[in-house]
Design a protein around this motif. Structure first.
Motif, short mmCIF file in Angstrom:
data_model
loop_
_atom_site.label_atom_id
_atom_site.label_comp_id
_atom_site.label_asym_id
_atom_site.label_seq_id
_atom_site.Cartn_x
_atom_site.Cartn_y
_atom_site.Cartn_z
N GLU A 22 -8.96 -51.55 51.83
CA GLU A 22 -9.91 -50.89 52.73
C GLU A 22 -9.49 -49.45 52.99
O GLU A 22 -10.31 -48.53 53.01
N THR A 23 -8.20 -49.23 53.16
CA THR A 23 -7.68 -47.88 53.39
C THR A 23 -7.94 -46.99 52.18
O THR A 23 -8.31 -45.82 52.34
N THR A 24 -7.79 -47.53 50.98
CA THR A 24 -8.06 -46.73 49.78
C THR A 24 -9.52 -46.32 49.70
O THR A 24 -9.83 -45.19 49.32
N ARG A 25 -10.41 -47.23 50.10
CA ARG A 25 -11.84 -46.88 50.09
C ARG A 25 -12.16 -45.81 51.12
O ARG A 25 -12.96 -44.90 50.87
N LEU A 26 -11.54 -45.90 52.29
CA LEU A 26 -11.75 -44.88 53.32
C LEU A 26 -11.16 -43.54 52.90
O LEU A 26 -11.71 -42.49 53.20
N TYR A 27 -10.03 -43.59 52.21
CA TYR A 27 -9.38 -42.36 51.72
C TYR A 27 -10.24 -41.71 50.65
O TYR A 27 -10.31 -40.49 50.57
N LEU A 32 -8.19 -40.50 45.48
CA LEU A 32 -6.96 -41.25 45.25
C LEU A 32 -6.65 -41.34 43.75
O LEU A 32 -5.49 -41.23 43.35
N SER A 33 -7.68 -41.51 42.95
CA SER A 33 -7.49 -41.55 41.50
C SER A 33 -6.88 -40.24 41.01
O SER A 33 -5.92 -40.24 40.24
N ARG A 34 -7.41 -39.16 41.48
CA ARG A 34 -6.92 -37.83 41.08
C ARG A 34 -5.47 -37.62 41.53
O ARG A 34 -4.64 -37.13 40.78
N GLU A 35 -5.17 -38.02 42.77
CA GLU A 35 -3.85 -37.76 43.33
C GLU A 35 -2.78 -38.75 42.87
O GLU A 35 -1.60 -38.42 42.87
N ALA A 39 -6.61 -44.65 37.16
CA ALA A 39 -8.05 -44.61 36.90
C ALA A 39 -8.82 -45.26 38.05
O ALA A 39 -8.34 -46.21 38.67
N ARG A 40 -10.00 -44.72 38.35
CA ARG A 40 -10.83 -45.28 39.42
C ARG A 40 -11.08 -46.77 39.22
O ARG A 40 -10.95 -47.56 40.15
N GLU A 41 -11.44 -47.15 37.99
CA GLU A 41 -11.73 -48.55 37.69
C GLU A 41 -10.51 -49.42 37.97
O GLU A 41 -10.62 -50.53 38.47
N SER A 42 -9.35 -48.90 37.63
CA SER A 42 -8.11 -49.63 37.87
C SER A 42 -7.87 -49.83 39.36
O SER A 42 -7.43 -50.90 39.78
N VAL A 61 0.10 -45.72 45.06
CA VAL A 61 -1.06 -45.51 45.92
C VAL A 61 -0.60 -44.99 47.29
O VAL A 61 -1.15 -44.02 47.82
N LEU A 62 0.40 -45.64 47.86
CA LEU A 62 0.91 -45.20 49.16
C LEU A 62 1.42 -43.77 49.09
O LEU A 62 1.13 -42.94 49.96
N ARG A 63 2.19 -43.45 48.05
CA ARG A 63 2.73 -42.10 47.88
C ARG A 63 1.61 -41.07 47.78
O ARG A 63 1.68 -40.00 48.38
#
Length: 90
Positions: A22-27, A32-35, A39-42, A61-63
């Motif tokens: 949920e946090t990744t979707r809000l971010y 997040l994929s770029r940073e 890959a987005r799909e991944s 992801v956290l980093r």
């Protein structure tokens, strides 16, 4: 971030992975994929219900979001003294 911390207190990793998803979707998955270089799909697949992502993926992801996991003592014994000293205490 409060939801992530609360989910770490729950038994099992499912609640943490769900909260992190949920946090990744809000971010923002694209951001997040770029940073993170993932890959987005991944990212979508990683945090889909029922999946168990690898530690390396979670750490990446956290980093990318500027977060990290940290170990702290959960409790003291009945006398108020910390449990036996562990290598991580040094």
């Amino acid at each position: 971030m409060t939801e992530l911390n609360k989910s770490l207190q729950a038994e099992g990793s499912d609640s943490f992975i769900a909260a992190l998803g949920e946090t990744t979707r809000l971010y923002g998955i694209t951001r997040l994929s770029r940073e993170s270089g993932l890959a987005r799909e991944s990212l979508y697949k990683t945090f889909a219900s029922g999946n168990s992502p690898r530690y390396e993926t979670v750490a990446r992801v956290l980093r990318a979001m500027g977060l990290k996991l940290q170990l702290v003592r959960q409790y003291e014994n009945a006398t108020g003294v910390s449990q036996a000293k562990l290598p991580i205490d040094e």
